[in-house]
Design a protein around this motif. Structure first.
Motif, PDB file in Angstrom:
ATOM      1  N   VAL A  33      -1.714 -20.935  14.263  1.00  0.00           N
ATOM      2  CA  VAL A  33      -2.774 -20.286  13.509  1.00  0.00           C
ATOM      3  C   VAL A  33      -2.993 -18.917  14.133  1.00  0.00           C
ATOM      4  CG1 VAL A  33      -5.172 -20.353  12.747  1.00  0.00           C
ATOM      5  CG2 VAL A  33      -3.866 -22.492  12.930  1.00  0.00           C
ATOM      6  N   THR A  34      -2.716 -17.861  13.365  1.00  0.00           N
ATOM      7  CA  THR A  34      -2.942 -16.500  13.866  1.00  0.00           C
ATOM      8  C   THR A  34      -4.414 -16.144  13.661  1.00  0.00           C
ATOM      9  OG1 THR A  34      -2.483 -15.355  11.780  1.00  0.00           O
ATOM     10  CG2 THR A  34      -0.577 -15.860  13.202  1.00  0.00           C
ATOM     11  N   GLY A  35      -4.906 -15.206  14.451  1.00  0.00           N
ATOM     12  CA  GLY A  35      -6.311 -14.803  14.323  1.00  0.00           C
ATOM     13  C   GLY A  35      -7.247 -15.956  14.604  1.00  0.00           C
ATOM     14  N   ALA A  36      -6.908 -16.755  15.600  1.00  0.00           N
ATOM     15  CA  ALA A  36      -7.554 -18.041  15.841  1.00  0.00           C
ATOM     16  C   ALA A  36      -9.051 -17.969  16.122  1.00  0.00           C
ATOM     17  CB  ALA A  36      -6.849 -18.777  16.981  1.00  0.00           C
ATOM     18  N   THR A  37      -9.579 -16.822  16.514  1.00  0.00           N
ATOM     19  CA  THR A  37     -11.011 -16.736  16.782  1.00  0.00           C
ATOM     20  C   THR A  37     -11.819 -16.326  15.554  1.00  0.00           C
ATOM     21  OG1 THR A  37     -10.765 -14.485  17.626  1.00  0.00           O
ATOM     22  CG2 THR A  37     -10.741 -16.278  19.253  1.00  0.00           C
ATOM     23  N   GLY A  38     -11.171 -16.131  14.426  1.00  0.00           N
ATOM     24  CA  GLY A  38     -11.875 -15.772  13.194  1.00  0.00           C
ATOM     25  C   GLY A  38     -12.501 -16.988  12.523  1.00  0.00           C
ATOM     26  N   TYR A  39     -13.374 -16.728  11.575  1.00  0.00           N
ATOM     27  CA  TYR A  39     -14.089 -17.816  10.898  1.00  0.00           C
ATOM     28  C   TYR A  39     -13.156 -18.744  10.123  1.00  0.00           C
ATOM     29  CZ  TYR A  39     -17.129 -20.440   7.849  1.00  0.00           C
ATOM     30  OH  TYR A  39     -17.733 -21.471   7.182  1.00  0.00           O
ATOM     31  N   VAL A  40     -12.306 -18.186   9.260  1.00  0.00           N
ATOM     32  CA  VAL A  40     -11.398 -19.009   8.463  1.00  0.00           C
ATOM     33  C   VAL A  40     -10.489 -19.806   9.385  1.00  0.00           C
ATOM     34  CG1 VAL A  40      -9.501 -18.960   6.787  1.00  0.00           C
ATOM     35  CG2 VAL A  40     -11.506 -17.497   6.442  1.00  0.00           C
ATOM     36  N   VAL A  69       4.861 -24.978  10.836  1.00  0.00           N
ATOM     37  CA  VAL A  69       4.052 -24.260   9.852  1.00  0.00           C
ATOM     38  C   VAL A  69       3.276 -23.165  10.565  1.00  0.00           C
ATOM     39  CG1 VAL A  69       2.165 -24.435   8.175  1.00  0.00           C
ATOM     40  CG2 VAL A  69       3.825 -26.277   8.361  1.00  0.00           C
ATOM     41  N   VAL A  70       3.158 -22.024   9.890  1.00  0.00           N
ATOM     42  CA  VAL A  70       2.358 -20.907  10.385  1.00  0.00           C
ATOM     43  C   VAL A  70       1.263 -20.640   9.372  1.00  0.00           C
ATOM     44  CG1 VAL A  70       2.357 -18.434  10.922  1.00  0.00           C
ATOM     45  CG2 VAL A  70       4.311 -19.865  11.604  1.00  0.00           C
ATOM     46  N   PHE A  71       0.018 -20.700   9.824  1.00  0.00           N
ATOM     47  CA  PHE A  71      -1.116 -20.288   9.006  1.00  0.00           C
ATOM     48  C   PHE A  71      -1.499 -18.893   9.475  1.00  0.00           C
ATOM     49  CE2 PHE A  71      -1.444 -24.894   8.725  1.00  0.00           C
ATOM     50  CZ  PHE A  71      -1.767 -25.097   7.397  1.00  0.00           C
ATOM     51  N   HIS A  72      -1.258 -17.904   8.633  1.00  0.00           N
ATOM     52  CA  HIS A  72      -1.538 -16.516   9.012  1.00  0.00           C
ATOM     53  C   HIS A  72      -2.916 -16.117   8.491  1.00  0.00           C
ATOM     54  CE1 HIS A  72      -1.158 -12.404  10.052  1.00  0.00           C
ATOM     55  NE2 HIS A  72      -0.911 -11.975   8.820  1.00  0.00           N
ATOM     56  N   THR A  73      -3.902 -16.135   9.406  1.00  0.00           N
ATOM     57  CA  THR A  73      -5.269 -15.769   9.029  1.00  0.00           C
ATOM     58  C   THR A  73      -5.679 -14.425   9.615  1.00  0.00           C
ATOM     59  OG1 THR A  73      -6.449 -16.775  10.888  1.00  0.00           O
ATOM     60  CG2 THR A  73      -5.875 -18.229   9.051  1.00  0.00           C
ATOM     61  N   ALA A  74      -4.886 -13.893  10.534  1.00  0.00           N
ATOM     62  CA  ALA A  74      -5.255 -12.654  11.230  1.00  0.00           C
ATOM     63  C   ALA A  74      -5.122 -11.449  10.313  1.00  0.00           C
ATOM     64  CB  ALA A  74      -4.364 -12.450  12.454  1.00  0.00           C
ATOM     65  N   LEU A 101      -0.336 -17.866   3.949  1.00  0.00           N
ATOM     66  CA  LEU A 101      -1.092 -16.632   4.128  1.00  0.00           C
ATOM     67  C   LEU A 101      -2.488 -16.851   3.560  1.00  0.00           C
ATOM     68  CD1 LEU A 101      -1.236 -13.620   4.857  1.00  0.00           C
ATOM     69  CD2 LEU A 101      -0.332 -13.131   2.592  1.00  0.00           C
ATOM     70  N   THR A 102      -3.491 -16.667   4.397  1.00  0.00           N
ATOM     71  CA  THR A 102      -4.865 -16.889   3.964  1.00  0.00           C
ATOM     72  C   THR A 102      -5.596 -15.567   3.839  1.00  0.00           C
ATOM     73  OG1 THR A 102      -5.794 -17.070   6.178  1.00  0.00           O
ATOM     74  CG2 THR A 102      -4.922 -19.093   5.180  1.00  0.00           C
ATOM     75  N   SER A 103      -6.759 -15.641   3.262  1.00  0.00           N
ATOM     76  CA  SER A 103      -7.619 -14.476   3.161  1.00  0.00           C
ATOM     77  C   SER A 103      -9.057 -14.963   3.085  1.00  0.00           C
ATOM     78  CB  SER A 103      -7.259 -13.649   1.927  1.00  0.00           C
ATOM     79  OG  SER A 103      -7.946 -12.420   1.956  1.00  0.00           O
ATOM     80  N   SER A 104      -9.962 -14.046   2.986  1.00  0.00           N
ATOM     81  CA  SER A 104     -11.370 -14.393   2.828  1.00  0.00           C
ATOM     82  C   SER A 104     -11.985 -13.431   1.823  1.00  0.00           C
ATOM     83  CB  SER A 104     -12.101 -14.297   4.165  1.00  0.00           C
ATOM     84  OG  SER A 104     -12.347 -12.949   4.502  1.00  0.00           O
ATOM     85  N   CYS A 105     -13.233 -13.678   1.494  1.00  0.00           N
ATOM     86  CA  CYS A 105     -13.903 -12.781   0.548  1.00  0.00           C
ATOM     87  C   CYS A 105     -14.019 -11.370   1.107  1.00  0.00           C
ATOM     88  CB  CYS A 105     -15.268 -13.323   0.153  1.00  0.00           C
ATOM     89  SG  CYS A 105     -16.426 -13.423   1.517  1.00  0.00           S
ATOM     90  N   ALA A 106     -13.873 -11.219   2.422  1.00  0.00           N
ATOM     91  CA  ALA A 106     -13.933  -9.884   3.026  1.00  0.00           C
ATOM     92  C   ALA A 106     -12.811  -8.985   2.508  1.00  0.00           C
ATOM     93  CB  ALA A 106     -13.865  -9.986   4.548  1.00  0.00           C
ATOM     94  N   ALA A 107     -11.742  -9.579   2.000  1.00  0.00           N
ATOM     95  CA  ALA A 107     -10.630  -8.790   1.477  1.00  0.00           C
ATOM     96  C   ALA A 107     -11.007  -8.035   0.202  1.00  0.00           C
ATOM     97  CB  ALA A 107      -9.427  -9.692   1.208  1.00  0.00           C
ATOM     98  N   ILE A 108     -12.002  -8.524  -0.516  1.00  0.00           N
ATOM     99  CA  ILE A 108     -12.386  -7.871  -1.766  1.00  0.00           C
ATOM    100  C   ILE A 108     -13.831  -7.408  -1.772  1.00  0.00           C
ATOM    101  CG2 ILE A 108     -10.673  -9.081  -3.154  1.00  0.00           C
ATOM    102  CD1 ILE A 108     -13.055 -10.851  -4.172  1.00  0.00           C
ATOM    103  N   TYR A 109     -14.582  -7.735  -0.760  1.00  0.00           N
ATOM    104  CA  TYR A 109     -16.012  -7.441  -0.747  1.00  0.00           C
ATOM    105  C   TYR A 109     -16.287  -6.087  -0.121  1.00  0.00           C
ATOM    106  CZ  TYR A 109     -20.988  -7.959   0.052  1.00  0.00           C
ATOM    107  OH  TYR A 109     -22.330  -7.773   0.055  1.00  0.00           O
ATOM    108  N   SER A 110     -17.218  -5.398  -0.674  1.00  0.00           N
ATOM    109  CA  SER A 110     -17.626  -4.115  -0.128  1.00  0.00           C
ATOM    110  C   SER A 110     -19.138  -4.117  -0.041  1.00  0.00           C
ATOM    111  CB  SER A 110     -17.101  -2.985  -1.010  1.00  0.00           C
ATOM    112  OG  SER A 110     -17.382  -1.745  -0.432  1.00  0.00           O
TER     113      SER A 110
END
Length: 161
Positions: A22-29, A93-98, A138-147
């Protein structure tokens, strides 16, 4: 945070003898995902910028202490080619959240988009080099589209999609 149906199905099919990165392991997702993987008893390779930062790792370590899975922390730099090699070795498996995220952005292309694309490219290129990796999520969060609210007013139907 509930996992979507495709992630739940993937968890059911995972080869349990291989670790999961899991990349970006300290993030919320990532934290929610790692919690679920540890609950399943899996070995999780957690890729973080600074494994020596105990404050940033406290939530992950608390999960590890109470859940049945195994947690191994690795130093990785999203923007440094090859820095995921050790963390990814042997993973199925790689979960890319970073993804780089900063609140104060002067140039969105330079400060957010380019680093996110370059980082994802680095992770995918490493996954191609690792013979054990069978799947990348490859994951994402609402931060990818939120302003901010002003931006939402100018969108069709008043929402982002």
């Amino acid at each position: 945070m509930p996992l979507n149906a495709s992630t739940q199905a993937l968890l059911a099919r995972l080869e349990r003898s291989r670790p999961v990165l899991v990349t970006g392991a300290t993030g919320y997702v990532a934290g929610q995902l790692i919690r679920r993987l540890l609950e399943e008893g899996l070995t999780v390779h957690a890729a973080v910028r600074d494994p020596g930062n105990s404050e940033r790792l406290a939530a992950l370590m608390a999960l590890y202490e109470r859940l049945p899975g195994e947690l191994r922390v690795f130093a990785s730099d999203l923007l440094k080619q090859g820095s995921y090699a050790q963390a990814m070795a042997g993973c199925g498996v790689v979960f890319h959240t970073a993804s780089p995220f900063v609140v104060s952005v002067l140039d969105p292309e330079r400060d957010l988009v380019r680093p996110a694309v370059e980082g994802t490219r680095n992770v995918l290129e490493e996954a191609n080099r690792q013979t054990s990796v069978e799947r990348v999520v490859l994951t994402s969060s609402c931060a990818a589209i939120y302003s901010d609210n002003a931006d939402a007013q100018d969108t069709p139907r008043g929402c982002f999609d």
